[in-house]
Write an enzyme that holds these catalytic residues in place. Structure first.
Site, PDB file in Angstrom:
ATOM      1  N   GLU A   1      10.145   1.008  10.191  1.00  0.00           N
ATOM      2  CA  GLU A   1      11.130   2.055   9.857  1.00  0.00           C
ATOM      3  C   GLU A   1      10.437   3.378  10.110  1.00  0.00           C
ATOM      4  O   GLU A   1       9.600   3.809   9.310  1.00  0.00           O
ATOM      5  CB  GLU A   1      11.532   1.951   8.379  1.00  0.00           C
ATOM      6  CG  GLU A   1      12.220   0.654   7.998  1.00  0.00           C
ATOM      7  CD  GLU A   1      13.613   0.527   8.573  1.00  0.00           C
ATOM      8  OE1 GLU A   1      14.129   1.511   9.144  1.00  0.00           O
ATOM      9  OE2 GLU A   1      14.181  -0.571   8.476  1.00  0.00           O
TER      10      GLU A   1
ATOM     11  N   CYS B   1      13.830  10.841   6.652  1.00  0.00           N
ATOM     12  CA  CYS B   1      13.915  10.379   8.037  1.00  0.00           C
ATOM     13  C   CYS B   1      15.331  10.484   8.587  1.00  0.00           C
ATOM     14  O   CYS B   1      15.517  10.532   9.790  1.00  0.00           O
ATOM     15  CB  CYS B   1      13.414   8.945   8.121  1.00  0.00           C
ATOM     16  SG  CYS B   1      14.161   7.898   6.879  1.00  0.00           S
TER      17      CYS B   1
ATOM     18  N   LYS C   1       0.847  -1.197   0.000  1.00  0.00           N
ATOM     19  CA  LYS C   1       0.000   0.000   0.000  1.00  0.00           C
ATOM     20  C   LYS C   1       0.883   1.248   0.000  1.00  0.00           C
ATOM     21  O   LYS C   1       1.592   1.507   0.974  1.00  0.00           O
ATOM     22  CB  LYS C   1      -0.902   0.038   1.234  1.00  0.00           C
ATOM     23  CG  LYS C   1      -1.917   1.174   1.130  1.00  0.00           C
ATOM     24  CD  LYS C   1      -2.678   1.415   2.419  1.00  0.00           C
ATOM     25  CE  LYS C   1      -2.008   2.410   3.328  1.00  0.00           C
ATOM     26  NZ  LYS C   1      -1.905   3.784   2.777  1.00  0.00           N
TER      27      LYS C   1
HETATM   28  P1  NAD Z   1       2.465   8.101   8.228  1.00  0.00           P
HETATM   29  O1  NAD Z   1       2.842   7.359   9.444  1.00  0.00           O
HETATM   30  O2  NAD Z   1       1.449   9.161   8.338  1.00  0.00           O
HETATM   31  O3  NAD Z   1       1.960   7.121   7.094  1.00  0.00           O
HETATM   32  C1  NAD Z   1       2.757   6.063   6.608  1.00  0.00           C
HETATM   33  C2  NAD Z   1       1.854   5.022   6.013  1.00  0.00           C
HETATM   34  O4  NAD Z   1       1.121   4.402   7.063  1.00  0.00           O
HETATM   35  C3  NAD Z   1       0.819   5.553   5.027  1.00  0.00           C
HETATM   36  O5  NAD Z   1       0.733   4.653   3.937  1.00  0.00           O
HETATM   37  C4  NAD Z   1      -0.465   5.560   5.858  1.00  0.00           C
HETATM   38  O6  NAD Z   1      -1.639   5.456   5.078  1.00  0.00           O
HETATM   39  C5  NAD Z   1      -0.263   4.344   6.740  1.00  0.00           C
HETATM   40  N1  NAD Z   1      -1.020   4.375   7.994  1.00  0.00           N
HETATM   41  C6  NAD Z   1      -1.304   5.432   8.785  1.00  0.00           C
HETATM   42  N2  NAD Z   1      -1.997   5.040   9.860  1.00  0.00           N
HETATM   43  C7  NAD Z   1      -2.155   3.695   9.781  1.00  0.00           C
HETATM   44  C8  NAD Z   1      -2.750   2.703  10.620  1.00  0.00           C
HETATM   45  N3  NAD Z   1      -3.335   3.027  11.760  1.00  0.00           N
HETATM   46  N4  NAD Z   1      -2.683   1.416  10.225  1.00  0.00           N
HETATM   47  C9  NAD Z   1      -2.058   1.069   9.085  1.00  0.00           C
HETATM   48  N5  NAD Z   1      -1.482   1.960   8.242  1.00  0.00           N
HETATM   49  C10 NAD Z   1      -1.518   3.262   8.589  1.00  0.00           C
HETATM   50  O7  NAD Z   1       3.856   8.646   7.662  1.00  0.00           O
HETATM   51  P2  NAD Z   1       4.078   9.632   6.454  1.00  0.00           P
HETATM   52  O8  NAD Z   1       3.658  10.982   6.936  1.00  0.00           O
HETATM   53  O9  NAD Z   1       3.507   9.075   5.197  1.00  0.00           O
HETATM   54  O10 NAD Z   1       5.663   9.571   6.280  1.00  0.00           O
HETATM   55  C11 NAD Z   1       6.525  10.371   6.991  1.00  0.00           C
HETATM   56  C12 NAD Z   1       7.109   9.601   8.162  1.00  0.00           C
HETATM   57  O11 NAD Z   1       7.796   8.449   7.679  1.00  0.00           O
HETATM   58  C13 NAD Z   1       8.138  10.399   8.907  1.00  0.00           C
HETATM   59  O12 NAD Z   1       7.961  10.225  10.297  1.00  0.00           O
HETATM   60  C14 NAD Z   1       9.462   9.787   8.465  1.00  0.00           C
HETATM   61  O13 NAD Z   1      10.513   9.950   9.364  1.00  0.00           O
HETATM   62  C15 NAD Z   1       9.085   8.367   8.287  1.00  0.00           C
HETATM   63  N6  NAD Z   1      10.037   7.690   7.400  1.00  0.00           N
HETATM   64  C16 NAD Z   1      10.899   6.778   7.939  1.00  0.00           C
HETATM   65  C17 NAD Z   1      11.845   6.149   7.144  1.00  0.00           C
HETATM   66  C18 NAD Z   1      12.799   5.136   7.721  1.00  0.00           C
HETATM   67  O14 NAD Z   1      13.452   4.442   6.950  1.00  0.00           O
HETATM   68  N7  NAD Z   1      12.900   5.011   9.029  1.00  0.00           N
HETATM   69  C19 NAD Z   1      11.909   6.445   5.784  1.00  0.00           C
HETATM   70  C20 NAD Z   1      11.013   7.370   5.259  1.00  0.00           C
HETATM   71  C21 NAD Z   1      10.077   7.985   6.079  1.00  0.00           C
END
Ligand code: NAD
Length: 480
Positions: free
Chosen positions: A250, A284, A176
């Site tokens: 992650e 991130c 997804k």
């Molecule tokens: P987010 O947590 O809002 O969403 C990430 C994904 O999770 C989306 O596809 C969203 O639809 C899904 N999601 C949200 N709530 C959910 C739930 N309750 N159950 C299942 N799925 C759910 O994150 P974002 O705003 O899209 O991305 C930014 C974040 O990602 C930042 O915190 C960034 O640091 C992190 N990030 C981490 C890495 C890493 O490798 N550690 C890499 C890239 C981004």
């Protein structure tokens, strides 16, 4: 254009889901509509992946055959690299030449090639006689159906980081993308088919957080791999507990960038700028907290401000642009909120802190340096996810380590020094999944990437990522 879902190797109409509008963040224009998948859609995708897992159409192929197909997927992506890069820039506002075509897409291709090779590495599968009269055999088996949930900051690259190791391990997948950035992942479905990935092995389901939630709740999904925020990681871990799924998380980061007084100041300021503004700071591992040894504090701060002001910001398809807009209006408000609250609490904004000149349309935000902040300030402790750094002075190595570690996150950190002993001491004392010395950001397909503390656990990239999608089975054979 209105898209459908990719389930069981076919474009499939939604079973009762709605539609979501997809925007170009550089213009605010709607560029596509995608399905907001329902629970029934998720179930159909999981059933397709389950069938594909248990009939062995993927995991019973020889490692060599799997490798060849993953390699063909990389080739297919590379053949259409400009088309993918253009679509990624339209959907995210990333500079086309510098980031999408120059970074994300080639890395995704390289990543798939790495995992094509890793599919043939049988390291860890071995046999031995540990009890007289018995042979023990360890089998590294694929976990099963995995749900993979991606963020919006590197849509296609994260898709490649996720499907590469899972395919190498022999899993089948429901993937997804993030709600606002699904377009390149949908285009990838065409390449999956062309490369010969069998039907049902990779399914692409678009949708919002509820769609993700349905994947996490599904009893036939054996593992969830999320790249997203720490808050989402916590929710997913709680939900996954009901079916005792494995989770691979992650999550967010808040990287310290520590500069000692023996460093090359211009080098450090340039690296900090690049690491704070790449992908508009929506990374991130972005450099976010710059700590400088007090004797060189003013010099580094001045060099940093000068370099941040020199970053070329503009429209994603202009050739010399290094930084595009933030992903959305909501994200711009969020980033600006951190800066304004810091200002109200007495911090000084040395540069940036609003729209760059002449870029009022779209979600642009100027590279921003914030000084006079306390270690406990919100802007020092929390992930901003924009081109914003704080600068603070430190007095000695002990304080540098203490401040560096003093956040909930533990994804990445960097240290600038010419003293090898000090570099090694800090590399061991900093509680982060990656520690760079005299650089900040580079990664390759071979290097494990993942967090400590509340940045999550599990590794992306490297052979370790393949191991995360496998489970060890012990088979014991009596010689009688
Ligand atoms: P987010 O947590 O809002 O969403 C990430 C994904 O999770 C989306 O596809 C969203 O639809 C899904 N999601 C949200 N709530 C959910 C739930 N309750 N159950 C299942 N799925 C759910 O994150 P974002 O705003 O899209 O991305 C930014 C974040 O990602 C930042 O915190 C960034 O640091 C992190 N990030 C981490 C890495 C890493 O490798 N550690 C890499 C890239 C981004």
């Amino acid at each position: 254009m209105a898209h459908r879902l990719w389930i069981n190797g076919q474009w499939t109409e939604s079973r009762g889901g709605g539609m979501m509008k997809i925007e170009n963040p550089a213009t605010g224009a709607v560029i596509a509509e995608v399905v907001d998948a329902s629970r029934a859609d998720v179930d159909a995708a999981v059933q397709a992946a389950k069938t594909a897992f248990y009939d062995g159409r993927w995991n019973k192929k020889s490692p060599g055959e799997r490798s060849k197909i993953i390699w063909a997927l990389a080739d297919g992506l590379e053949r259409r690299i400009e088309e993918f890069a253009k679509l990624e820039s339209e959907n995210t506002g990333k500079p086309y030449k510098f980031v999408s075509l120059g970074g994300d897409l080639p890395f995704a291709v390289d990543n798939l090639r790495f995992f094509a090779a890793a599919a043939r590495d049988t390291h860890g599968a071995h046999a031995g006689e540990f009890m007289p009269g018995y042979t023990s055999m360890y089998r590294r088996e694929p976990v099963g159906v995995v749900g993979q949930i991606a963020p919006w900051n590197y849509p296609l690259m994260m898709a490649a980081w996720k499907i590469g190791p899972a395919l190498a391990a022999g899993c089948t997948i429901v993937l997804k993308p993030a709600p606002g950035t699904p377009l390149t992942t949908l285009l990838l479905a065409e390449v999956l088919a062309e490369a010969g990935i069998p039907e049902g092995v990779v399914n692409v389901v678009t949708g919002g957080n509820d769609t993700g939630q349905a994947m996490v709740e599904h009893p036939d999904v054996r593992m969830i791999s999320l790249t997203g925020s720490t808050g989402t990681g916590k929710k997913i871990m709680k939900t996954a507990a009901d079916t005792l799924k494995r989770v691979h998380l992650e999550l967010g980061g808040k990287a310290p960038f520590i500069v000692f007084d023996d460093s090359d100041i211009e080098l450090a300021a340039g690296k900090a700028t690049a690491a704070a503004t790449l992908n508009t700071g929506q990374d991130c591992t972005a450099a976010t907290r710059v700590y400088v040894e007090r004797s060189k504090f003013k010099d580094v701060q001045d060099a940093l401000v000068a370099q941040m002001e020199a970053v070329k910001i503009g429209q994603p398809f202009d050739d010399d642009v290094a930084m595009g807009p933030l992903i959305s209006g909501v994200q711009r408000e969020r980033v600006n909120g951190f800066v304004e609250r810091a200002r109200a609490a007495g911090a000084r904004v040395l540069t940036g802190g609003g729209s760059p000149k002449g870029l009022d349309v779209g979600y642009f935000y100027a590279p921003t340096v914030v000084a006079d902040v306390d270690q406990k300030a919100e802007i020092v402790q929390n992930e901003v996810f924009g081109p914003v750094v704080t600068v603070q002075a430190f007095d000695d190595e002990t304080q540098a380590v203490a401040h560096g570690n003093d956040v909930l996150y533990g994804l990445a950190a960097s240290v600038f020094t010419r003293d090898v002993g000090r570099a090694m001491r800090l590399a061991s004392q900093l509680e982060f999944g990656t520690v760079w010395i005299n650089d900040h950001l580079p990664l390759t397909s071979e290097t494990p990437h993942g967090g400590f503390k509340q940045s999550g656990f599990g590794k992306d990239l490297s052979a370790e990522a393949v191991g995360d999608y496998q489970i060890t089975k012990h088979v014991m054979i009596a010689h009688a």
